[in-house]
Design a protein around this motif. Structure first.
Motif, short mmCIF file in Angstrom:
data_model
loop_
_atom_site.label_atom_id
_atom_site.label_comp_id
_atom_site.label_asym_id
_atom_site.label_seq_id
_atom_site.Cartn_x
_atom_site.Cartn_y
_atom_site.Cartn_z
N TYR A 1 0.84 -1.20 0.00
CA TYR A 1 0.00 0.00 0.00
C TYR A 1 0.87 1.25 0.00
O TYR A 1 0.68 2.17 -0.79
N SER A 2 1.85 1.29 0.88
CA SER A 2 2.74 2.45 0.97
C SER A 2 3.57 2.61 -0.29
O SER A 2 3.76 3.73 -0.78
N ILE A 3 4.04 1.51 -0.85
CA ILE A 3 4.88 1.57 -2.05
C ILE A 3 4.09 2.09 -3.25
O ILE A 3 4.53 2.97 -3.97
N LEU A 4 2.90 1.56 -3.46
CA LEU A 4 2.12 1.94 -4.64
C LEU A 4 1.44 3.30 -4.53
O LEU A 4 1.21 3.96 -5.53
N THR A 5 1.13 3.74 -3.31
CA THR A 5 0.47 5.03 -3.13
C THR A 5 1.43 6.16 -2.81
O THR A 5 1.06 7.32 -2.89
N GLY A 6 2.66 5.83 -2.41
CA GLY A 6 3.62 6.87 -2.04
C GLY A 6 3.30 7.49 -0.70
O GLY A 6 3.70 8.61 -0.42
N SER A 7 2.59 6.77 0.14
CA SER A 7 2.21 7.31 1.45
C SER A 7 3.30 7.03 2.48
O SER A 7 4.20 6.21 2.25
N CYS A 8 3.19 7.70 3.60
CA CYS A 8 4.16 7.55 4.69
C CYS A 8 4.29 6.08 5.05
O CYS A 8 3.28 5.41 5.30
N PHE B 1 20.13 9.94 1.67
CA PHE B 1 19.46 8.67 1.96
C PHE B 1 18.92 8.01 0.69
O PHE B 1 19.04 6.80 0.51
N PHE B 2 18.33 8.80 -0.19
CA PHE B 2 17.68 8.22 -1.36
C PHE B 2 18.63 7.85 -2.50
O PHE B 2 18.19 7.41 -3.55
N TYR B 3 19.95 8.00 -2.31
CA TYR B 3 20.89 7.51 -3.32
C TYR B 3 20.76 6.00 -3.48
O TYR B 3 20.98 5.46 -4.56
N ARG C 1 9.87 7.40 -8.70
CA ARG C 1 9.06 7.49 -7.48
C ARG C 1 8.89 6.12 -6.84
O ARG C 1 8.99 5.98 -5.62
N LEU C 2 8.59 5.13 -7.63
CA LEU C 2 8.39 3.78 -7.12
C LEU C 2 9.65 3.28 -6.42
O LEU C 2 9.58 2.65 -5.36
N SER C 3 10.80 3.59 -6.97
CA SER C 3 12.07 3.17 -6.39
C SER C 3 12.31 3.84 -5.04
O SER C 3 12.76 3.19 -4.09
N ASN D 1 10.71 1.93 2.31
CA ASN D 1 9.97 0.85 2.96
C ASN D 1 10.87 -0.30 3.39
O ASN D 1 10.45 -1.15 4.16
N PHE D 2 12.11 -0.36 2.90
CA PHE D 2 13.08 -1.32 3.41
C PHE D 2 13.42 -1.02 4.87
O PHE D 2 13.72 -1.92 5.65
N PHE D 3 13.38 0.26 5.24
CA PHE D 3 13.89 0.69 6.53
C PHE D 3 12.82 1.07 7.55
O PHE D 3 13.09 1.09 8.73
N ILE D 4 11.63 1.41 7.10
CA ILE D 4 10.56 1.85 7.98
C ILE D 4 9.40 0.87 7.90
O ILE D 4 8.98 0.51 6.81
N SER D 5 8.88 0.47 9.03
CA SER D 5 7.75 -0.45 9.08
C SER D 5 6.49 0.27 9.52
O SER D 5 6.55 1.29 10.21
#
Length: 131
Positions: free
Chosen positions: A9-16, A56-58, A107-109, A115-119
């Protein structure tokens, strides 16, 4: 399948990634090129800082490579195997696919990377007050 509390859900919607309450991006449309990387500093609901550390996003560049390969393979399968185009037309279709979908891939990346780091945390949906 696609409900809050699910990483997909978070990955596809770009939500927190922590609370799934608001978009991480200032502009939800990835095709506004000037704003493609513009993100909120923090989540308005759970106060999560999106840039966990400088640069971070590198790491999302590595994810972007894999996602881009997936899009290219999909374009190949559709044009060469399903439509029956020759190799030159298939190559052109792959290049066009990569150009058209590049903002979505970027954006998807980023979404996958964070999402690898935040649950997800259901208790984080209550806005914290700053004292």
């Amino acid at each position: 399948m696609l409900k809050k509390g699910n990483k997909l859900y978070s990955i596809l919607t770009g939500s927190c990634p922590r609370c799934h309450q608001e978009s991480m991006y200032l502009d939800k449309n990835p095709y506004h090129m000037g704003k493609i990387f513009k993100m909120h500093e923090r989540c308005g609901h759970c106060d999560l800082k999106y840039k966990i550390e400088p640069s971070f996003f590198y790491g999302a560049m590595y994810v972007s490579y894999g996602v881009g390969i997936a899009f290219a393979v999909a374009a190949f399968v559709i044009t060469y195997l399903f439509i029956g185009a020759d190799l030159i037309e298939t190559f052109i279709a792959i290049v066009i696919t990569m150009i058209v979908f590049m903002p979505i891939i970027m954006r998807l990346s980023r979404n996958i990377w964070i999402n690898f780091f935040i649950s997800y945390d259901a208790k984080a949906t209550i806005k914290k007050t700053h004292a």
